[in-house]
Design an enzyme around this catalytic site. Structure first.
Site, PDB file in Angstrom:
ATOM      1  N   ASP A   2     -12.132 -13.580 -13.450  1.00  0.00           N
ATOM      2  CA  ASP A   2     -11.222 -13.828 -12.963  1.00  0.00           C
ATOM      3  C   ASP A   2     -10.495 -12.683 -13.974  1.00  0.00           C
ATOM      4  O   ASP A   2     -10.356 -11.744 -14.683  1.00  0.00           O
ATOM      5  CB  ASP A   2     -11.128 -14.438 -14.254  1.00  0.00           C
ATOM      6  CG  ASP A   2      -9.858 -15.389 -14.299  1.00  0.00           C
ATOM      7  OD1 ASP A   2      -8.486 -15.577 -12.826  1.00  0.00           O
ATOM      8  OD2 ASP A   2      -8.880 -14.782 -15.044  1.00  0.00           O
ATOM      9  N   GLY A   3      -9.427 -11.909 -12.904  1.00  0.00           N
ATOM     10  CA  GLY A   3      -8.476 -10.409 -13.319  1.00  0.00           C
ATOM     11  C   GLY A   3      -7.657 -10.857 -14.560  1.00  0.00           C
ATOM     12  O   GLY A   3      -7.679  -9.913 -15.298  1.00  0.00           O
ATOM     13  N   ASP A  35      -2.298  -8.896  -7.632  1.00  0.00           N
ATOM     14  CA  ASP A  35      -2.234  -8.951  -6.193  1.00  0.00           C
ATOM     15  C   ASP A  35      -2.869 -10.180  -6.204  1.00  0.00           C
ATOM     16  O   ASP A  35      -3.815 -10.855  -5.416  1.00  0.00           O
ATOM     17  CB  ASP A  35      -2.471  -7.545  -5.255  1.00  0.00           C
ATOM     18  CG  ASP A  35      -2.782  -8.310  -3.839  1.00  0.00           C
ATOM     19  OD1 ASP A  35      -1.651  -9.384  -3.577  1.00  0.00           O
ATOM     20  OD2 ASP A  35      -3.401  -7.440  -2.906  1.00  0.00           O
ATOM     21  N   GLU A  55     -12.846  -9.163  -9.242  1.00  0.00           N
ATOM     22  CA  GLU A  55     -12.759  -9.830  -8.124  1.00  0.00           C
ATOM     23  C   GLU A  55     -13.616 -11.233  -7.996  1.00  0.00           C
ATOM     24  O   GLU A  55     -14.651 -10.711  -8.342  1.00  0.00           O
ATOM     25  CB  GLU A  55     -13.425  -9.363  -5.942  1.00  0.00           C
ATOM     26  CG  GLU A  55     -13.770 -10.276  -5.304  1.00  0.00           C
ATOM     27  CD  GLU A  55     -11.981 -10.823  -5.629  1.00  0.00           C
ATOM     28  OE1 GLU A  55     -12.421 -12.188  -5.403  1.00  0.00           O
ATOM     29  OE2 GLU A  55     -11.003 -10.616  -5.070  1.00  0.00           O
ATOM     30  N   HIS A 111      -6.928  -9.186  -8.559  1.00  0.00           N
ATOM     31  CA  HIS A 111      -7.995  -9.382  -7.548  1.00  0.00           C
ATOM     32  C   HIS A 111      -7.772  -8.115  -6.226  1.00  0.00           C
ATOM     33  O   HIS A 111      -7.104  -8.211  -5.431  1.00  0.00           O
ATOM     34  CB  HIS A 111      -6.167 -10.193  -7.163  1.00  0.00           C
ATOM     35  CG  HIS A 111      -6.145 -11.648  -8.468  1.00  0.00           C
ATOM     36  ND1 HIS A 111      -5.095 -10.598  -9.477  1.00  0.00           N
ATOM     37  CD2 HIS A 111      -6.523 -12.478  -8.358  1.00  0.00           C
ATOM     38  CE1 HIS A 111      -5.504 -12.132  -9.684  1.00  0.00           C
ATOM     39  NE2 HIS A 111      -5.847 -13.030  -9.520  1.00  0.00           N
ATOM     40  N   SER A 156      -6.730  -2.289  -1.305  1.00  0.00           N
ATOM     41  CA  SER A 156      -6.263  -1.375  -2.282  1.00  0.00           C
ATOM     42  C   SER A 156      -7.421  -1.038  -2.968  1.00  0.00           C
ATOM     43  O   SER A 156      -6.799   0.172  -3.683  1.00  0.00           O
ATOM     44  CB  SER A 156      -5.006  -2.751  -3.508  1.00  0.00           C
ATOM     45  OG  SER A 156      -4.550  -3.317  -3.144  1.00  0.00           O
ATOM     46  N   HIS A 192       0.956  -1.010  -0.112  1.00  0.00           N
ATOM     47  CA  HIS A 192      -0.038  -0.500  -0.073  1.00  0.00           C
ATOM     48  C   HIS A 192       0.513   1.189  -0.054  1.00  0.00           C
ATOM     49  O   HIS A 192       0.557   2.363  -0.678  1.00  0.00           O
ATOM     50  CB  HIS A 192      -0.856  -0.302   0.967  1.00  0.00           C
ATOM     51  CG  HIS A 192      -1.694  -1.062   1.120  1.00  0.00           C
ATOM     52  ND1 HIS A 192      -2.209  -2.073   2.193  1.00  0.00           N
ATOM     53  CD2 HIS A 192      -2.738  -1.779  -0.096  1.00  0.00           C
ATOM     54  CE1 HIS A 192      -3.589  -3.044   1.629  1.00  0.00           C
ATOM     55  NE2 HIS A 192      -3.567  -2.517  -0.373  1.00  0.00           N
TER      56      HIS A 192
END
Length: 282
Positions: A138-139, A159, A113, A41, A95, A18
């Site tokens: 799915d990212g 991530d 997500e 994600h 995030s 972060h």
């Protein structure tokens, strides 16, 4: 390894991620043109540190819990602490929440997500924010549809939970190969866990030869990286990072290494250019 956000919210790896995320967004906002933040994600976006998952690991105490005494020591760290404090007592921002608080009125975010329960929490969190678009998918696959963004400038955060452990890197690399073809000037930030440092060498070799113009590797170790049974550190691979980002990150990383080191250990911070402006691999 199953790095689910709720169990590790606010730990040392989140602190690193972060702080780097804030530095990246603020550097991109040095120019007035709008930007797009993309999170592959995203998780739930906000976490209750008094909840069952966080209490099971108690990792926040050794992460964000150790940093409040450092307020006033470093500007980037102060901005991070302010963003965490804005969530209120016993809560920690993920995030997408941190990004949302930093984005300007004409900036936008696309957050992905895959888990339905987490995606529902994201939608509830951002239901009144028209800048934030939540995708339950799915990212990695979503990047093909989301790139390049309409804003032409911005940042992709990758991530993943690393459920596939070493195999996760193959998915990251394939996704970035496609992304860099579709959006070669985009900024990409990849979070990764560190257990044994030697396991990262294939990924670093790929970073040195990938299509990004420059690659900066950022690592925070809270103990030596030779014990495979535990999380010894975390890193961020930054592709096409903004100018002088390393100078922005260096002082806060030095503070974090000292403050977040495991008991009886010496923490270590590393900033390594794997690929430079002239295309040289280091």
């Amino acid at each position: 390894m199953n790095y689910r956000h709720a169990y590790h919210a606010g730990n040392f790896a989140d602190v690193l991620k972060h702080c780097v995320l804030i530095a990246l967004i603020e550097a991109l906002q040095a120019k007035p043109k709008p930007l797009c933040y993309i999170d592959t994600h995203a998780g739930a976006g906000r976490y209750d540190l008094s909840g069952e998952a966080a209490r099971k690991t108690s990792e926040a105490a050794a992460g964000i819990g150790r940093l409040r005494a450092l307020r006033g020591r470093q500007p980037l760290l102060d901005r991070y602490l302010d963003l965490v404090a804005a969530e209120g007592a016993n809560h920690y921002p993920g995030s997408p929440r941190i990004a949302a608080r930093l984005l300007r009125a004409d900036d936008a975010a696309q957050v992905c997500e895959l888990l339905p329960e987490e995606a529902a929490k994201l939608r509830a969190l951002f239901r009144d924010d028209r800048r934030i678009h939540v995708h339950e998918r799915d990212g990695y696959a979503a990047l093909k549809a989301l790139l390049p963004p309409a804003q032409k400038r911005g940042l992709v955060l990758i991530d993943p939970p690393f459920e596939e452990q070493i195999g996760e890197y193959a998915r990251i690399q394939a996704s970035l190969d496609t992304a860099l073809t579709r959006w070669p000037n985009g900024v990409y930030a990849v979070w990764y866990p560190i257990k044994q440092g030697r396991d990262l060498q294939p990924f670093r070799r790929w970073l040195r030869r990938c299509a990004a113009k420059t690659v900066l590797d950022v690592e925070l170790l809270i103990r030596p990286d030779h014990v495979p049974e535990r999380l010894n550190g975390a890193g961020m691979a930054l592709l096409n990072p903004p100018w002088r980002l390393d100078a922005t990150l260096e002082p806060v990383l030095r503070l974090l290494a000292k403050q977040l080191a495991a008991e009886g250990e010496d923490g270590t911070a590393r900033l390594n250019w794997l690929k430079t402006e002239d295309g040289t691999s280091v």
